[in-house]
Design a protein around this motif. Structure first.
Motif, PDB file in Angstrom:
ATOM      1  N   SER A  12       0.838  -1.199   0.000  1.00 11.19           N
ATOM      2  CA  SER A  12       0.000   0.000   0.000  1.00 11.19           C
ATOM      3  C   SER A  12       0.870   1.245   0.000  1.00 11.19           C
ATOM      4  O   SER A  12       0.602   2.218  -0.708  1.00 11.19           O
ATOM      5  CB  SER A  12      -0.925   0.004   1.220  1.00 11.19           C
ATOM      6  OG  SER A  12      -1.839  -1.075   1.185  1.00 11.19           O
ATOM      7  N   ALA A  13       1.943   1.222   0.809  1.00 10.39           N
ATOM      8  CA  ALA A  13       2.866   2.355   0.854  1.00 10.39           C
ATOM      9  C   ALA A  13       3.533   2.567  -0.497  1.00 10.39           C
ATOM     10  O   ALA A  13       3.755   3.706  -0.931  1.00 10.39           O
ATOM     11  CB  ALA A  13       3.911   2.127   1.938  1.00 10.39           C
ATOM     12  N   LYS A  14       3.854   1.482  -1.168  1.00  9.86           N
ATOM     13  CA  LYS A  14       4.470   1.552  -2.498  1.00  9.86           C
ATOM     14  C   LYS A  14       3.568   2.320  -3.467  1.00  9.86           C
ATOM     15  O   LYS A  14       4.038   3.208  -4.194  1.00  9.86           O
ATOM     16  CB  LYS A  14       4.720   0.126  -2.996  1.00  9.86           C
ATOM     17  CG  LYS A  14       5.164  -0.009  -4.439  1.00  9.86           C
ATOM     18  CD  LYS A  14       5.274  -1.486  -4.805  1.00  9.86           C
ATOM     19  CE  LYS A  14       5.467  -1.689  -6.292  1.00  9.86           C
ATOM     20  NZ  LYS A  14       5.565  -3.121  -6.669  1.00  9.86           N
ATOM     21  N   LYS A 196       5.572  12.409   2.569  1.00  9.83           N
ATOM     22  CA  LYS A 196       4.130  12.458   2.809  1.00  9.83           C
ATOM     23  C   LYS A 196       3.511  11.068   2.681  1.00  9.83           C
ATOM     24  O   LYS A 196       2.696  10.656   3.519  1.00  9.83           O
ATOM     25  CB  LYS A 196       3.476  13.417   1.812  1.00  9.83           C
ATOM     26  CG  LYS A 196       1.960  13.497   1.921  1.00  9.83           C
ATOM     27  CD  LYS A 196       1.391  14.428   0.854  1.00  9.83           C
ATOM     28  CE  LYS A 196      -0.136  14.469   0.892  1.00  9.83           C
ATOM     29  NZ  LYS A 196      -0.682  15.365  -0.177  1.00  9.83           N
ATOM     30  N   ALA A 197       3.905  10.345   1.648  1.00  7.56           N
ATOM     31  CA  ALA A 197       3.322   9.023   1.386  1.00  7.56           C
ATOM     32  C   ALA A 197       3.673   8.017   2.471  1.00  7.56           C
ATOM     33  O   ALA A 197       2.860   7.153   2.821  1.00  7.56           O
ATOM     34  CB  ALA A 197       3.796   8.512   0.024  1.00  7.56           C
ATOM     35  N   LEU A 198       4.889   8.112   3.007  1.00 13.42           N
ATOM     36  CA  LEU A 198       5.358   7.109   3.957  1.00 13.42           C
ATOM     37  C   LEU A 198       5.036   7.436   5.408  1.00 13.42           C
ATOM     38  O   LEU A 198       5.221   6.589   6.286  1.00 13.42           O
ATOM     39  CB  LEU A 198       6.867   6.916   3.807  1.00 13.42           C
ATOM     40  CG  LEU A 198       7.335   6.279   2.494  1.00 13.42           C
ATOM     41  CD1 LEU A 198       8.826   6.034   2.528  1.00 13.42           C
ATOM     42  CD2 LEU A 198       6.583   4.983   2.209  1.00 13.42           C
ATOM     43  N   SER A 199       4.542   8.619   5.677  1.00  6.43           N
ATOM     44  CA  SER A 199       4.251   8.995   7.053  1.00  6.43           C
ATOM     45  C   SER A 199       3.305   8.018   7.755  1.00  6.43           C
ATOM     46  O   SER A 199       3.610   7.535   8.849  1.00  6.43           O
ATOM     47  CB  SER A 199       3.696  10.418   7.116  1.00  6.43           C
ATOM     48  OG  SER A 199       3.365  10.770   8.437  1.00  6.43           O
ATOM     49  N   PRO A 200       2.144   7.664   7.172  1.00  3.24           N
ATOM     50  CA  PRO A 200       1.257   6.713   7.870  1.00  3.24           C
ATOM     51  C   PRO A 200       1.876   5.330   8.002  1.00  3.24           C
ATOM     52  O   PRO A 200       1.659   4.642   9.008  1.00  3.24           O
ATOM     53  CB  PRO A 200      -0.002   6.681   6.997  1.00  3.24           C
ATOM     54  CG  PRO A 200       0.427   7.201   5.668  1.00  3.24           C
ATOM     55  CD  PRO A 200       1.526   8.176   5.930  1.00  3.24           C
ATOM     56  N   TRP A 201       2.661   4.911   7.023  1.00  3.66           N
ATOM     57  CA  TRP A 201       3.311   3.597   7.085  1.00  3.66           C
ATOM     58  C   TRP A 201       4.360   3.568   8.193  1.00  3.66           C
ATOM     59  O   TRP A 201       4.450   2.592   8.948  1.00  3.66           O
ATOM     60  CB  TRP A 201       3.938   3.281   5.731  1.00  3.66           C
ATOM     61  CG  TRP A 201       4.836   2.083   5.758  1.00  3.66           C
ATOM     62  CD1 TRP A 201       4.458   0.768   5.792  1.00  3.66           C
ATOM     63  CD2 TRP A 201       6.266   2.090   5.786  1.00  3.66           C
ATOM     64  NE1 TRP A 201       5.572  -0.043   5.834  1.00  3.66           N
ATOM     65  CE2 TRP A 201       6.687   0.746   5.827  1.00  3.66           C
ATOM     66  CE3 TRP A 201       7.226   3.103   5.760  1.00  3.66           C
ATOM     67  CZ2 TRP A 201       8.035   0.396   5.849  1.00  3.66           C
ATOM     68  CZ3 TRP A 201       8.560   2.755   5.783  1.00  3.66           C
ATOM     69  CH2 TRP A 201       8.957   1.418   5.831  1.00  3.66           C
TER      70      TRP A 201
END
Length: 215
Positions: A12-14, A196-201
């Protein structure tokens, strides 16, 4: 667009990286009823994440989603124009999905002390080092990502290289990766869209590791 995903999922992070690099508007939802639930299978019959719902259709498999995003939203470009270079990029993406990420995934079950098998951890570590050695002939091994360009093949490695190091340390082993690779992903993580994309991961991964620390 709706992205069905979970914060802890590396795939999902990808996909989230590509969506953010292309600055696309999307809604991210957790699978209703949970991962592989009957409720979610009504939306995604295979029950897999991530999945992208767009224009009344569902697209599954992270690499297929990335290719779709590049086809439909080619700016900024995330794959080269030259056919040979494009083939090399696709090879790296396949290498990640088939040979690298499965090794990282095997480490999760060894993080809790109650299920850890040190000989197996050492075996996985050795296999990861073997894959890193095979990857060292790639151009990205000797240079950092361009500050304004992330390629499709980078998306998976920007997640699973640091995750592999993090999980190995959680399993009581040292970080085995040579500086060119740690420098590469650390600089890649400084890209605003990647951050930004990896912050929740990152938050979800850290929270999971903390829950496993004393189990």
């Amino acid at each position: 667009m709706i992205l069905y995903a979970t914060s802890l999922s590396s795939y999902s992070a990808k996909v989230r990286i590509a969506l953010c690099v292309k600055d696309l508007v999307f809604q991210e939802l957790s699978p209703p009823g949970g991962y592989r639930s009957e409720s979610y299978r009504e939306i995604a019959p295979m029950g897999m994440i991530p999945a992208l719902y767009v224009d009344g259709q569902l697209i599954g498999e992270s690499e297929v989603i990335l290719e779709y995003l590049e086809d439909r939203y080619p700016d900024p470009p995330m794959r080269p124009q030259d056919p040979l270079e494009r083939a090399q990029l696709r090879f790296r993406s396949r290498f990640h999905d088939l040979y690298f990420e499965p090794l990282v995934r095997r480490l999760f079950s060894h993080v809790p002390m109650s299920t850890r098998k040190p000989p197996e951890v050492l075996k996985i570590r050795a296999e990861l080092l073997q894959r890193i050695a095979q990857m060292s002939a790639w151009p990205m091994a000797s240079s950092s990502p361009h500050p304004n360009q992330i390629m499709l093949a980078d998306c998976g490695f920007l997640v699973n290289l640091p995750l592999a190091a993090q999980l190995l340390r959680a399993c009581g082993e040292d970080d085995p990766f040579p500086p060119p690779w740690t420098d590469w992903w650390q600089k890649g993580h400084q890209h605003p869209a990647v951050a930004k994309a990896l912050s929740p991961w990152k938050q979800a991964t850290q929270a999971w590791l903390e829950t496993q620390a004393n189990t």
